[in-house]
Write an enzyme that holds these catalytic residues in place. Structure first.
Site, PDB file in Angstrom:
ATOM      1  N   LYS A  48       0.855  -1.180   0.000  1.00  0.00           N
ATOM      2  CA  LYS A  48       0.000   0.000   0.000  1.00  0.00           C
ATOM      3  C   LYS A  48       0.896   1.236   0.000  1.00  0.00           C
ATOM      4  O   LYS A  48       1.711   1.425   0.902  1.00  0.00           O
ATOM      5  CB  LYS A  48      -0.905  -0.005   1.227  1.00  0.00           C
ATOM      6  CG  LYS A  48      -1.777   1.231   1.307  1.00  0.00           C
ATOM      7  CD  LYS A  48      -2.780   1.108   2.430  1.00  0.00           C
ATOM      8  CE  LYS A  48      -3.637   2.346   2.531  1.00  0.00           C
ATOM      9  NZ  LYS A  48      -4.618   2.248   3.604  1.00  0.00           N
TER      10      LYS A  48
ATOM     11  N   LYS B 180      -2.092  -1.497  -3.882  1.00  0.00           N
ATOM     12  CA  LYS B 180      -2.966  -0.333  -3.834  1.00  0.00           C
ATOM     13  C   LYS B 180      -2.163   0.947  -3.913  1.00  0.00           C
ATOM     14  O   LYS B 180      -1.175   1.056  -3.203  1.00  0.00           O
ATOM     15  CB  LYS B 180      -3.748  -0.410  -2.518  1.00  0.00           C
ATOM     16  CG  LYS B 180      -4.602   0.784  -2.219  1.00  0.00           C
ATOM     17  CD  LYS B 180      -5.195   0.623  -0.855  1.00  0.00           C
ATOM     18  CE  LYS B 180      -6.031   1.854  -0.573  1.00  0.00           C
ATOM     19  NZ  LYS B 180      -6.638   1.801   0.717  1.00  0.00           N
TER      20      LYS B 180
ATOM     21  N   TYR C 259     -15.035   1.314  -6.839  1.00  0.00           N
ATOM     22  CA  TYR C 259     -16.294   2.049  -6.688  1.00  0.00           C
ATOM     23  C   TYR C 259     -17.133   1.945  -7.957  1.00  0.00           C
ATOM     24  O   TYR C 259     -18.293   2.332  -7.973  1.00  0.00           O
ATOM     25  CB  TYR C 259     -15.989   3.517  -6.340  1.00  0.00           C
ATOM     26  CG  TYR C 259     -15.146   3.603  -5.094  1.00  0.00           C
ATOM     27  CD1 TYR C 259     -15.726   3.476  -3.839  1.00  0.00           C
ATOM     28  CD2 TYR C 259     -13.754   3.738  -5.167  1.00  0.00           C
ATOM     29  CE1 TYR C 259     -14.950   3.491  -2.685  1.00  0.00           C
ATOM     30  CE2 TYR C 259     -12.968   3.757  -4.019  1.00  0.00           C
ATOM     31  CZ  TYR C 259     -13.579   3.631  -2.787  1.00  0.00           C
ATOM     32  OH  TYR C 259     -12.802   3.623  -1.648  1.00  0.00           O
TER      33      TYR C 259
HETATM   34  C1  PBG Z   1      -6.945   3.474   5.387  1.00  0.00           C
HETATM   35  C2  PBG Z   1      -7.506   3.258   4.052  1.00  0.00           C
HETATM   36  C3  PBG Z   1      -7.403   4.189   3.016  1.00  0.00           C
HETATM   37  C4  PBG Z   1      -8.059   3.643   1.922  1.00  0.00           C
HETATM   38  C5  PBG Z   1      -8.535   2.386   2.316  1.00  0.00           C
HETATM   39  N1  PBG Z   1      -8.169   2.156   3.644  1.00  0.00           N
HETATM   40  C6  PBG Z   1      -6.845   5.554   2.981  1.00  0.00           C
HETATM   41  C7  PBG Z   1      -5.591   5.899   3.607  1.00  0.00           C
HETATM   42  O1  PBG Z   1      -4.683   5.091   3.755  1.00  0.00           O
HETATM   43  O2  PBG Z   1      -5.499   7.051   3.996  1.00  0.00           O
HETATM   44  C8  PBG Z   1      -8.171   4.335   0.613  1.00  0.00           C
HETATM   45  C9  PBG Z   1      -9.182   3.856  -0.314  1.00  0.00           C
HETATM   46  C10 PBG Z   1      -9.482   4.782  -1.428  1.00  0.00           C
HETATM   47  O3  PBG Z   1      -8.837   5.834  -1.637  1.00  0.00           O
HETATM   48  O4  PBG Z   1     -10.429   4.460  -2.150  1.00  0.00           O
HETATM   49  N2  PBG Z   1      -6.823   2.444   6.250  1.00  0.00           N
END
Ligand code: PBG
Length: 334
Positions: free
Chosen positions: A204, A257, A322
């Site tokens: 991530k 991600k 989405y």
């Molecule tokens: C945080 C989390 C995030 C997303 C999913 N889980 C955002 C972040 O790390 O600040 C982002 C998902 C998206 O942008 O659609 N645990």
């Protein structure tokens, strides 16, 4: 096919790859990658209250639902053939330690129970991270401006166990703390939830593309950024190490991600690991396409399908998006 009088070969070519692109039938016959409704996971946002269905300002057509309306949304998802949701919530109270995450009757907990009761066949995945619950917006516990690793992992284990107790099929730690997959596996097993799977957000990245999501959950960090736990966008070898560790610690599915700007990571992971790979087509990627389409600058539907297909081609098995409902509607028509 008969010889076309109007095309006289002037080049002496053995191979003409355009032959297989000539008709829709030939193009269909030689298509290599397919997108299926079953590949799609819909991220679903919950809010407290009743009869609520609030559009997220920066995400056209994406709503925050109170539990009663979330059930209606699940009904629609099931009708379209979508097999899974990933639950997120905006709790009423946020505090320094994200205590609401461990409230047995918290929003997410009630949401899981209500959805599993009505839709036992729908795969319910839950986000395991503290950011929607903490007043500072970070994914972990904070001390002197630092995000604590091991102390956070302890809380995440509790959170995962609670989700499992409520009936979650899959818990999805998205916090990027070290060692959390192994610790969560152990906690689940000790509590008797040996069949609850872990989908690890393994690679991530610290991405600008999460902004609309943080708008949806009112979870933008109040100080600093997430670079001490989320990955540097410049790194690919490191992603392989993250994935390898998570698989070793017991991850059933590994995630990369965001999706669109990290397809090379998905491809490398696909070639190197046997575990199913998920990508998260994140909020900013969704909103970019929506915004350009709204301006009339691109064909939104085609851009959506092209983006989702590229994730399959890169090697993803599951796609968190989405676009799930819109894409499912199109896939069912074709
Ligand atoms: C945080 C989390 C995030 C997303 C999913 N889980 C955002 C972040 O790390 O600040 C982002 C998902 C998206 O942008 O659609 N645990």
């Amino acid at each position: 096919m008969s010889k076309r009088e109007d095309s006289i070969a002037t080049l002496d070519l053995t191979h003409r790859l355009r032959r297989l692109r000539r008709t829709q039938a030939l193009r269909d016959l030689t298509q290599e990658t397919f997108l299926r409704v079953e590949d799609l996971v819909f991220p679903l946002f919950l809010v407290e209250g009743e009869r609520k269905r609030e559009e997220v300002p920066s995400m056209p057509n994406i709503f925050r639902y109170s539990i009663d309306n979330a059930l209606k949304a699940c009904e629609e998802l099931q009708t379209l053939g979508i097999r899974a949701i990933d639950l997120f919530g905006v709790p009423l109270v946020k505090d320094e330690r994200g205590s609401e995450a461990l409230n047995p009757n918290g929003l997410i907990q009630r949401g899981i129970r209500a959805i599993k009761k009505e839709f036992p066949d729908l795969c319910v995945m839950t986000d395991v991270a503290l950011d929607p619950f903490t007043s500072h917006g970070h994914d972990g516990l904070v001390k002197d401006g630092k995000i604590l690793n091991d102390e956070t992992v302890e809380v995440l284990c509790e959170m995962a166990r609670l989700h499992a107790e409520c009936g979650a099929d899959v818990v999805a730690p998205s916090d990027m703390m070290d060692g959390r997959v192994g610790a969560i596996r152990k906690a689940l097993d000790e509590a008797g939830f040996v069949d609850v799977a872990i989908l690890a957000y393994s690679a991530k990245y610290a991405s600008s593309f999460y902004a609309p999501f943080r708008d949806a959950l009112q979870s933008a960090p109040k100080f600093g950024d997430k670079k001490t736990y989320q990955m540097n966008p410049a790194n690919a070898d490191e992603a392989m190490r993250e994935i390898e560790l998570d698989i070793a610690e017991g991850a059933d599915i590994v995630m990369i991600k965001p999706a669109m700007t990290y397809l090379d990571i998905a491809r490398r992971a696909r070639e190197r690991f046997q575990a199913p790979i998920a990508v998260y087509n994140v909020s900013g990627e969704y909103s970019m396409i929506k915004a350009a389409a709204k301006m009339g600058w691109i064909d939104g539907e085609r851009a959506m399908m092209e983006a989702l297909l590229s994730m399959k081609r890169a090697g993803a098995k599951l796609i968190f998006t989405y676009f799930a409902l819109e894409a499912a509607r199109l896939l069912r028509q074709s």
